[in-house]
Each structure stands twice: as C-alpha cells, then as structure tokens.
Design a protein around this motif. Structure first.
Motif, PDB file in Angstrom:
ATOM      1  N   GLY A 230     -13.216  -4.911  -6.876  1.00 22.25           N
ATOM      2  CA  GLY A 230     -13.324  -3.457  -6.909  1.00 22.25           C
ATOM      3  C   GLY A 230     -13.768  -2.885  -5.577  1.00 22.25           C
ATOM      4  N   VAL A 231     -14.636  -3.616  -4.876  1.00 24.01           N
ATOM      5  CA  VAL A 231     -15.074  -3.178  -3.545  1.00 24.01           C
ATOM      6  C   VAL A 231     -13.890  -3.135  -2.585  1.00 24.01           C
ATOM      7  CG1 VAL A 231     -16.448  -3.820  -1.524  1.00 24.01           C
ATOM      8  CG2 VAL A 231     -17.453  -3.942  -3.806  1.00 24.01           C
ATOM      9  N   LEU A 232     -13.085  -4.198  -2.567  1.00 29.19           N
ATOM     10  CA  LEU A 232     -11.924  -4.229  -1.682  1.00 29.19           C
ATOM     11  C   LEU A 232     -10.943  -3.109  -2.008  1.00 29.19           C
ATOM     12  CD1 LEU A 232     -11.054  -8.040  -1.360  1.00 29.19           C
ATOM     13  CD2 LEU A 232     -12.146  -6.549   0.320  1.00 29.19           C
ATOM     14  N   LEU A 233     -10.692  -2.887  -3.293  1.00 34.28           N
ATOM     15  CA  LEU A 233      -9.771  -1.825  -3.687  1.00 34.28           C
ATOM     16  C   LEU A 233     -10.315  -0.454  -3.302  1.00 34.28           C
ATOM     17  CD1 LEU A 233      -7.166  -0.970  -5.104  1.00 34.28           C
ATOM     18  CD2 LEU A 233      -8.428  -0.972  -7.272  1.00 34.28           C
ATOM     19  N   GLY A 234     -11.605  -0.234  -3.519  1.00 36.08           N
ATOM     20  CA  GLY A 234     -12.213   1.042  -3.151  1.00 36.08           C
ATOM     21  C   GLY A 234     -12.134   1.304  -1.654  1.00 36.08           C
ATOM     22  N   LEU A 235     -12.400   0.269  -0.847  1.00 34.53           N
ATOM     23  CA  LEU A 235     -12.294   0.427   0.606  1.00 34.53           C
ATOM     24  C   LEU A 235     -10.856   0.704   1.024  1.00 34.53           C
ATOM     25  CD1 LEU A 235     -14.652  -2.443   1.836  1.00 34.53           C
ATOM     26  CD2 LEU A 235     -15.092   0.018   1.939  1.00 34.53           C
ATOM     27  N   ALA A 236      -9.902   0.016   0.385  1.00 36.79           N
ATOM     28  CA  ALA A 236      -8.496   0.219   0.730  1.00 36.79           C
ATOM     29  C   ALA A 236      -8.065   1.661   0.444  1.00 36.79           C
ATOM     30  CB  ALA A 236      -7.619  -0.765  -0.050  1.00 36.79           C
ATOM     31  N   VAL A 237      -8.429   2.169  -0.716  1.00 39.75           N
ATOM     32  CA  VAL A 237      -8.076   3.550  -1.068  1.00 39.75           C
ATOM     33  C   VAL A 237      -8.795   4.532  -0.156  1.00 39.75           C
ATOM     34  CG1 VAL A 237      -8.224   5.307  -2.876  1.00 39.75           C
ATOM     35  CG2 VAL A 237      -7.524   2.983  -3.457  1.00 39.75           C
ATOM     36  N   GLY A 238     -10.059   4.225   0.167  1.00 37.18           N
ATOM     37  CA  GLY A 238     -10.821   5.092   1.051  1.00 37.18           C
ATOM     38  C   GLY A 238     -10.211   5.200   2.435  1.00 37.18           C
ATOM     39  N   PHE A 239      -9.640   4.117   2.947  1.00 36.05           N
ATOM     40  CA  PHE A 239      -8.962   4.159   4.240  1.00 36.05           C
ATOM     41  C   PHE A 239      -7.567   4.771   4.116  1.00 36.05           C
ATOM     42  CE2 PHE A 239     -12.033   0.811   5.524  1.00 36.05           C
ATOM     43  CZ  PHE A 239     -12.457   1.395   6.712  1.00 36.05           C
ATOM     44  N   TYR A 240      -6.924   4.553   2.985  1.00 32.61           N
ATOM     45  CA  TYR A 240      -5.537   4.999   2.810  1.00 32.61           C
ATOM     46  C   TYR A 240      -5.413   6.519   2.822  1.00 32.61           C
ATOM     47  CZ  TYR A 240      -1.292   6.209   0.232  1.00 32.61           C
ATOM     48  OH  TYR A 240      -0.106   6.779  -0.163  1.00 32.61           O
ATOM     49  N   LEU A 241      -6.285   7.219   2.108  1.00 34.53           N
ATOM     50  CA  LEU A 241      -6.136   8.668   1.950  1.00 34.53           C
ATOM     51  C   LEU A 241      -6.157   9.427   3.285  1.00 34.53           C
ATOM     52  CD1 LEU A 241      -8.171   9.343  -1.306  1.00 34.53           C
ATOM     53  CD2 LEU A 241      -5.714   9.586  -0.976  1.00 34.53           C
ATOM     54  N   PRO A 242      -7.140   9.216   4.159  1.00 34.09           N
ATOM     55  CA  PRO A 242      -7.099   9.945   5.436  1.00 34.09           C
ATOM     56  C   PRO A 242      -5.936   9.530   6.326  1.00 34.09           C
ATOM     57  CG  PRO A 242      -8.927   8.383   5.403  1.00 34.09           C
ATOM     58  CD  PRO A 242      -8.390   8.440   4.013  1.00 34.09           C
ATOM     59  N   LEU A 243      -5.549   8.252   6.283  1.00 28.45           N
ATOM     60  CA  LEU A 243      -4.400   7.814   7.074  1.00 28.45           C
ATOM     61  C   LEU A 243      -3.115   8.452   6.568  1.00 28.45           C
ATOM     62  CD1 LEU A 243      -5.173   3.997   7.534  1.00 28.45           C
ATOM     63  CD2 LEU A 243      -5.461   5.835   9.213  1.00 28.45           C
ATOM     64  N   LYS A 244      -2.998   8.540   5.254  1.00 25.92           N
ATOM     65  CA  LYS A 244      -1.818   9.175   4.665  1.00 25.92           C
ATOM     66  C   LYS A 244      -1.773  10.654   4.997  1.00 25.92           C
ATOM     67  CE  LYS A 244       1.822   9.200   1.970  1.00 25.92           C
ATOM     68  NZ  LYS A 244       3.065   8.472   2.327  1.00 25.92           N
ATOM     69  N   GLU A 245      -2.905  11.285   4.971  1.00 25.99           N
ATOM     70  CA  GLU A 245      -2.962  12.708   5.294  1.00 25.99           C
ATOM     71  C   GLU A 245      -2.557  12.983   6.739  1.00 25.99           C
ATOM     72  OE1 GLU A 245      -6.253  16.321   5.284  1.00 25.99           O
ATOM     73  OE2 GLU A 245      -6.579  14.532   4.076  1.00 25.99           O
ATOM     74  N   ARG A 246      -2.882  12.042   7.632  1.00 29.29           N
ATOM     75  CA  ARG A 246      -2.515  12.207   9.040  1.00 29.29           C
ATOM     76  C   ARG A 246      -1.073  11.782   9.316  1.00 29.29           C
ATOM     77  NH1 ARG A 246      -7.803   9.881   9.552  1.00 29.29           N
ATOM     78  NH2 ARG A 246      -9.309  11.417  10.331  1.00 29.29           N
ATOM     79  N   GLY A 247      -0.399  11.226   8.314  1.00 26.85           N
ATOM     80  CA  GLY A 247       0.992  10.821   8.495  1.00 26.85           C
ATOM     81  C   GLY A 247       1.168   9.531   9.252  1.00 26.85           C
ATOM     82  N   VAL A 248       0.163   8.653   9.214  1.00 28.75           N
ATOM     83  CA  VAL A 248       0.249   7.375   9.929  1.00 28.75           C
ATOM     84  C   VAL A 248       1.365   6.520   9.335  1.00 28.75           C
ATOM     85  CG1 VAL A 248      -0.992   5.254  10.501  1.00 28.75           C
ATOM     86  CG2 VAL A 248      -2.185   7.451  10.541  1.00 28.75           C
ATOM     87  N   LEU A 249       2.234   6.011  10.196  1.00 27.63           N
ATOM     88  CA  LEU A 249       3.383   5.168   9.820  1.00 27.63           C
ATOM     89  C   LEU A 249       4.383   5.883   8.908  1.00 27.63           C
ATOM     90  CD1 LEU A 249       1.651   1.707   9.117  1.00 27.63           C
ATOM     91  CD2 LEU A 249       2.787   2.461  11.199  1.00 27.63           C
ATOM     92  N   GLU A 250       4.303   7.186   8.847  1.00 27.37           N
ATOM     93  CA  GLU A 250       5.199   7.940   7.957  1.00 27.37           C
ATOM     94  C   GLU A 250       6.524   8.210   8.663  1.00 27.37           C
ATOM     95  OE1 GLU A 250       4.298  11.358   4.831  1.00 27.37           O
ATOM     96  OE2 GLU A 250       4.307  12.104   6.888  1.00 27.37           O
ATOM     97  N   THR A 251       7.629   7.898   8.029  1.00 19.94           N
ATOM     98  CA  THR A 251       8.953   8.139   8.585  1.00 19.94           C
ATOM     99  C   THR A 251       9.450   9.516   8.180  1.00 19.94           C
ATOM    100  OG1 THR A 251      10.060   7.186   6.661  1.00 19.94           O
ATOM    101  CG2 THR A 251       9.473   5.673   8.452  1.00 19.94           C
ATOM    102  N   PRO A 252      10.403  10.082   8.923  1.00 22.05           N
ATOM    103  CA  PRO A 252      10.965  11.384   8.537  1.00 22.05           C
ATOM    104  C   PRO A 252      11.579  11.364   7.145  1.00 22.05           C
ATOM    105  CG  PRO A 252      11.582  10.846  10.799  1.00 22.05           C
ATOM    106  CD  PRO A 252      10.916   9.622  10.226  1.00 22.05           C
ATOM    107  N   GLU A 253      12.203  10.236   6.789  1.00 22.91           N
ATOM    108  CA  GLU A 253      12.804  10.140   5.457  1.00 22.91           C
ATOM    109  C   GLU A 253      11.746  10.222   4.369  1.00 22.91           C
ATOM    110  OE1 GLU A 253      15.302   8.364   8.534  1.00 22.91           O
ATOM    111  OE2 GLU A 253      13.248   7.980   7.890  1.00 22.91           O
ATOM    112  N   ALA A 254      10.643   9.537   4.571  1.00 21.44           N
ATOM    113  CA  ALA A 254       9.570   9.575   3.583  1.00 21.44           C
ATOM    114  C   ALA A 254       8.957  10.964   3.505  1.00 21.44           C
ATOM    115  CB  ALA A 254       8.498   8.546   3.934  1.00 21.44           C
TER     116      ALA A 254
END
Length: 273
Positions: A230-254
C-alpha cells in the motif's frame, strides 16, 4: 448630471460580475492549494503509519518466526476443504504462480504506450519492478521460514522466505494500480470500467486470504505485504498526479483523446483535491 450618474451606475453594474468572477478565481487558487496541502499531509501521515507498522511487524516476525495466532488463523481458514473453495483459492493465486501476471504487466504497459499514455506505461512496468525488487530485499533481511506441514496443511508448496508475501505485493502493484487508473483516468458507468474496477478489487482483496488458505504464507506475511504494498502504491499515485497534470510524457494523440472522449477524465486535477 442625472444621466451621467446613471451611466456611471450602469458601468459599475456591468463591471461588477467581471470583478466578482476575478475575485472568485483569485480566491479559489489559495483554497485549492490549501486542499492539496491537506491531502498531501493526510497521505504522508497514512504512509508513515503504514511504514511504522510494517517495520514493527517485520522486526517481530524476525524475532518470533512462528506465532500461535498465525497457526490458529491458518487452521481456521483451512477448515473448509470443499473442492469449490480450494479451486477458487488456486485460481486467484494462479496468475502470480505462472507467467500470466508478467505477461499481463507487459501487455498493459505496451497497450498504454501504443495509445500514447506513456506515463501510465512507465508506471505500470516501473511499479511492478520496484515491488519485486523490494520484496526480494525484505525477504532476505527478515529471513522468515515458510509454513511447514507439521503445523498446518500445505496445499501449495513454495520455496524461499516467507515475509512479506510476494504475491500480495505484486497484485497490489499491478491490480491496485489498474484500479487507481480506472478511477483517475476514466469516468461514467461503462461496463468495461465496472469490470476493471471489480476485477482489480477482487484480486487484491482475495490474494491474501488465498495464500493463507493454501498454506503458502502466514497471515502476518500477508498483513505485512498489504502494508508495504500500500505504501508503494500510495507513493506511485502521489507522484503520478502532478506529473500527469504537467503533461509529462504526454503525446498529442493522448491529449486529444483525453479531450475528445467523454469516458476519459480531463486533466489538470485542480478540481479533484
């Protein structure tokens, strides 16, 4: 004079909605930041508690490898030896005992990558890899032996150390992350989203009891794996949300897909917390 006064009042009235909107927007930013800080503090508090409990449990089972409560729980689980129960527990455990789970991880990461969701693909492969390596390291450090046939009934024999359960950690890393993606990326009451969420929850919830039933792990092994997984999953989600919001690794198609399909949630995540 009266006409000028009316014009001034009209201009003030015309400006007031815009001013209110500007003030509301300006006021919402600090409020959003406060909500985010509270969410981050809450997440860190929960993860700290989980790590502390895991550390105490790991030390205790290292000092006391055989616990009477573990034996009692396993014997209680194993009282029902009906064929349907045994087959169900074996079926839940099967993906982790075969190449099925690694194949699912690779296929899921490849699917996300080809669809343009590169961050999700990296997270699926990365979290499962980190979970596996951490599990191996913890097993070596704790060095707790597996359950033996003189104490309980061994339905499915396993080798190596026992604490924490590798199956539970692997299922949380894969199925737990899929559940998180199902919540964060998709919306609506689509049958495939319901199937994804239901299947993910079922595997995560049942894998622990199944390995206690099969005599593969002690209940404390399973509990420790749920805590650290649960700790690993929580850390992964915690890092994912701000990275997703900034568009990290996001392609134009996505990006176009996120905006064009009603079943996909749109980022940024400002309205979430």
């Amino acid at each position: 004079m009266q006409q000028a006064g009316r014009d001034e009042n009209g201009q003030e009235q015309a400006r007031s909605p815009m001013a209110e909107g500007t003030e509301k927007t300006a006021g919402s930013a600090p409020e959003t930041q406060q909500r985010r800080r509270r969410a981050v503090r809450c997440l860190l508090g929960v993860l700290t508690l989980q790590i502390t409990l895991f550390g105490l449990l790991a030390w205790f089972v290292h000092v006391h490898p055989i616990l009477p409560i573990d034996i009692a729980i396993t014997r209680s689980f194993q009282q029902n030896q009906a064929p349907w129960m045994r087959n169900t527990m074996l079926a839940i455990s099967y993906p982790g005992n075969s190449l099925l789970l690694p194949a699912l991880i690779v296929l899921t990461a490849l699917f996300f990558w080809l669809k343009g969701f590169r961050l999700e693909a990296v997270l699926v492969a990365g979290l499962s890899t980190i979970s596996l390596l951490l599990n191996l390291l913890l097993k070596i450090q704790v060095s707790r032996p597996r359950p033996t046939a003189n104490l309980i009934h061994i339905v499915q024999a396993a080798v190596g150390y026992s604490f924490p359960s590798g199956h539970v950690m692997a299922y949380i890393a894969y199925w737990g992350l899929l559940f998180a993606f199902g919540v964060m990326l998709f919306e609506g009451r689509h049958w495939w989203r319901t199937a994804l969420l239901t299947t993910s929850v079922a595997f995560v919830v049942l894998i622990g009891p199944s390995h206690v039933y099969l005599g593969d792990h002690w209940a404390s092994d399973v509990l420790g794996a749920y805590l650290i997984g649960g700790v690993l999953l929580g850390l992964a989600v915690g890092f994912y949300l701000p990275l997703k919001e900034r568009g990290v690794l996001e392609t134009p198609e996505a990006r176009a897909s996120m905006k064009g399909k009603k079943s996909l949630r749109s980022f940024p995540t400002k309205r979430w917390f």
